[in-house]
Design a protein around this motif. Sequence first.
Motif, PDB file in Angstrom:
ATOM      1  N   SER A  93      41.188 -23.791  10.020  1.00 35.92           N
ATOM      2  CA  SER A  93      40.067 -24.110  10.902  1.00 35.92           C
ATOM      3  C   SER A  93      39.150 -22.902  11.067  1.00 35.92           C
ATOM      4  CB  SER A  93      40.585 -24.538  12.274  1.00 35.92           C
ATOM      5  OG  SER A  93      41.197 -23.431  12.929  1.00 35.92           O
ATOM      6  N   GLN A  95      38.394 -21.514  13.746  1.00 38.32           N
ATOM      7  CA  GLN A  95      39.041 -20.629  14.729  1.00 38.32           C
ATOM      8  C   GLN A  95      40.092 -19.745  14.057  1.00 38.32           C
ATOM      9  OE1 GLN A  95      38.608 -23.892  14.977  1.00 38.32           O
ATOM     10  NE2 GLN A  95      37.671 -24.400  16.942  1.00 38.32           N
ATOM     11  N   LYS A  96      40.826 -20.316  13.089  1.00 35.63           N
ATOM     12  CA  LYS A  96      41.835 -19.557  12.366  1.00 35.63           C
ATOM     13  C   LYS A  96      41.190 -18.446  11.535  1.00 35.63           C
ATOM     14  CE  LYS A  96      45.902 -18.677  10.538  1.00 35.63           C
ATOM     15  NZ  LYS A  96      47.029 -18.132  11.334  1.00 35.63           N
ATOM     16  N   ALA A 135      38.336 -17.015  12.088  1.00 33.45           N
ATOM     17  CA  ALA A 135      37.816 -16.000  13.014  1.00 33.45           C
ATOM     18  C   ALA A 135      38.936 -15.080  13.491  1.00 33.45           C
ATOM     19  CB  ALA A 135      37.142 -16.682  14.208  1.00 33.45           C
ATOM     20  N   GLU A 136      40.121 -15.645  13.730  1.00 31.39           N
ATOM     21  CA  GLU A 136      41.269 -14.834  14.166  1.00 31.39           C
ATOM     22  C   GLU A 136      41.672 -13.840  13.085  1.00 31.39           C
ATOM     23  OE1 GLU A 136      46.073 -15.366  14.868  1.00 31.39           O
ATOM     24  OE2 GLU A 136      44.796 -17.143  14.767  1.00 31.39           O
ATOM     25  N   ARG A 182      39.304 -10.968  13.018  1.00 32.61           N
ATOM     26  CA  ARG A 182      39.520 -10.048  14.137  1.00 32.61           C
ATOM     27  C   ARG A 182      40.678  -9.104  13.863  1.00 32.61           C
ATOM     28  NH1 ARG A 182      38.255 -14.646  17.353  1.00 32.61           N
ATOM     29  NH2 ARG A 182      40.476 -15.133  17.553  1.00 32.61           N
ATOM     30  N   GLU A 235      28.819 -23.279   9.964  1.00 31.49           N
ATOM     31  CA  GLU A 235      30.045 -23.327  10.763  1.00 31.49           C
ATOM     32  C   GLU A 235      29.742 -23.753  12.192  1.00 31.49           C
ATOM     33  OE1 GLU A 235      33.562 -20.562  10.326  1.00 31.49           O
ATOM     34  OE2 GLU A 235      32.700 -19.789  12.192  1.00 31.49           O
ATOM     35  N   GLU A 236      28.699 -23.191  12.791  1.00 29.45           N
ATOM     36  CA  GLU A 236      28.310 -23.591  14.141  1.00 29.45           C
ATOM     37  C   GLU A 236      27.884 -25.060  14.169  1.00 29.45           C
ATOM     38  OE1 GLU A 236      28.509 -22.021  17.045  1.00 29.45           O
ATOM     39  OE2 GLU A 236      29.548 -20.382  16.025  1.00 29.45           O
ATOM     40  N   LEU A 248      31.109 -27.095  14.038  1.00 30.82           N
ATOM     41  CA  LEU A 248      31.828 -27.042  15.314  1.00 30.82           C
ATOM     42  C   LEU A 248      31.133 -27.901  16.369  1.00 30.82           C
ATOM     43  CD1 LEU A 248      32.809 -23.262  15.478  1.00 30.82           C
ATOM     44  CD2 LEU A 248      34.342 -25.210  15.137  1.00 30.82           C
ATOM     45  N   GLU A 308      33.076 -30.886  18.200  1.00 31.68           N
ATOM     46  CA  GLU A 308      33.254 -30.789  19.647  1.00 31.68           C
ATOM     47  C   GLU A 308      32.497 -31.878  20.399  1.00 31.68           C
ATOM     48  OE1 GLU A 308      32.037 -26.808  20.393  1.00 31.68           O
ATOM     49  OE2 GLU A 308      33.840 -25.928  19.470  1.00 31.68           O
TER      50      GLU A 308
END
Length: 346
Positions: free
Chosen positions: A78, A80-81, A83-84, A87, A230-231, A234, A238
Motif C-alpha cells: 500500500s 502507507q507501506k 511511505a513507511e 522513512r 498517489e494522492e 488515496l 478514502e
Amino acid sequence: MNVNDYIIRQKATIMDALRQLNKTQTFTLFVVDESERVVGALTDGDIRRGLINGCSLETDVFSICLKSFRYVDRENSSPQKIAELRRLGIRLIPYISEEGKIEKLIDLQKTKGLLPIDAVLMAGGRGERLRPLTDDTPKPLLPLGEKPIIEYNIDRMAGYGVENITISVHYLSDKIKAYFGNGERKGIRIRYIDEDKPLGTLGAVSTIRHFENDVVLVMNSDLFTNIDLEEFYLHFIESEADMAVASIPYNITVPYAVMQTSDGLVRAFEEKPTYTYYSNGGIYLIKRSIIEELNEGERCDATDLMQQLIDNGRRLTYFPIVGYWIDIGKPEDYKKAQEFVKYIKK
C-alpha cells in the motif's frame, strides 16, 4: 534493473558477496535457496559485523544475512507501506511472489509508489487544431523538450508503479506502436486498442477486457501535468468513490462590489470577490466494476458516465490538481508547454 545482479546463493561465501557488491556498486544483496526463494537480505554492514565477530571470507552468506528482512507483495504494498519503508531509509526492496521468489526489485529513490491500478491513455485523436504539425505526426508524439508529450504521462504512471497500460489509438497508430512497442524498454506492459470509429473518452475503454486491478486510471494523452497520482488514488479510496475526476481550479474575479440581497433589500457588500470553480481535468479513476457496466463498443464520453452516476446516486468525487496542468490542444497551448518544460527539473 536486472534482478539477478542482486541475488546471491545461500551457500556462496562472504568473498563472493564482496565481489558481487563491488561489481554492482550496491549495498544490498538478497540471499536465495536452491528453489530461488528469498531467505534473507545481506548488506555491507552485515559483512563487516560478521568479520568483526570472527567469520572468515569463506564463511557462507546465509550465516550472516538478515533472516527477518523487509519486503512487499501483492497484499502488502500500500502507499502507507511504501511511505513507511522510505522513512526507515530503505532504498531497495524486493517484491515477493506467493512462492516466495523475487518478481522484481523496487528502487524507492526512483519509484514514487506501487499503485494497484491499470491505466488507459486516450491517444486516437487527429489533432486538427495543431495542423500542420500533426499531418505526419500523431499529436501524442509531438516533441516536448527531450521526449514526446505522451511519454511524460507514461513515465509518470510507471514512476508510481503502474505496470499495465493500454493506449487507445487511431490516427497514425503505427507510429505510436512503433515508438513504445510492448513497453519492455520501460519495464512495463503496454497494450493497444484500435478505435475504428470515434467512441468518446470511455467508449474505447469499455472494450478492454484485460484489466488486472479493481481500479482503472483513464487519462487524455495530450495532457502535460505533474498530478500526484498517489494522492489522487488515496483520495479515491478514502472517499469510497465509484469514480473520481481530477479537477482544475478556475478563478473568476468580479471587478466590482457585489451586493448580497434578499427580499428586495441590500444586506451586505463584497468588494471585488473571487469565485473558484472546478473544471474537468481529463484524468479519471474508475472502479473496474463501473466500466464493466458500460455497453461494450458504444460511444460514451466521461461526462456521460459522470451524469449517469449522479442520476443513480453513485459516488462521484473530484480531486483538485495542485501543480501544473496544460491541455495541449491548440498551438498556443503547445507553445506554452514547450516554454514551461525548460524549467522542469529532470
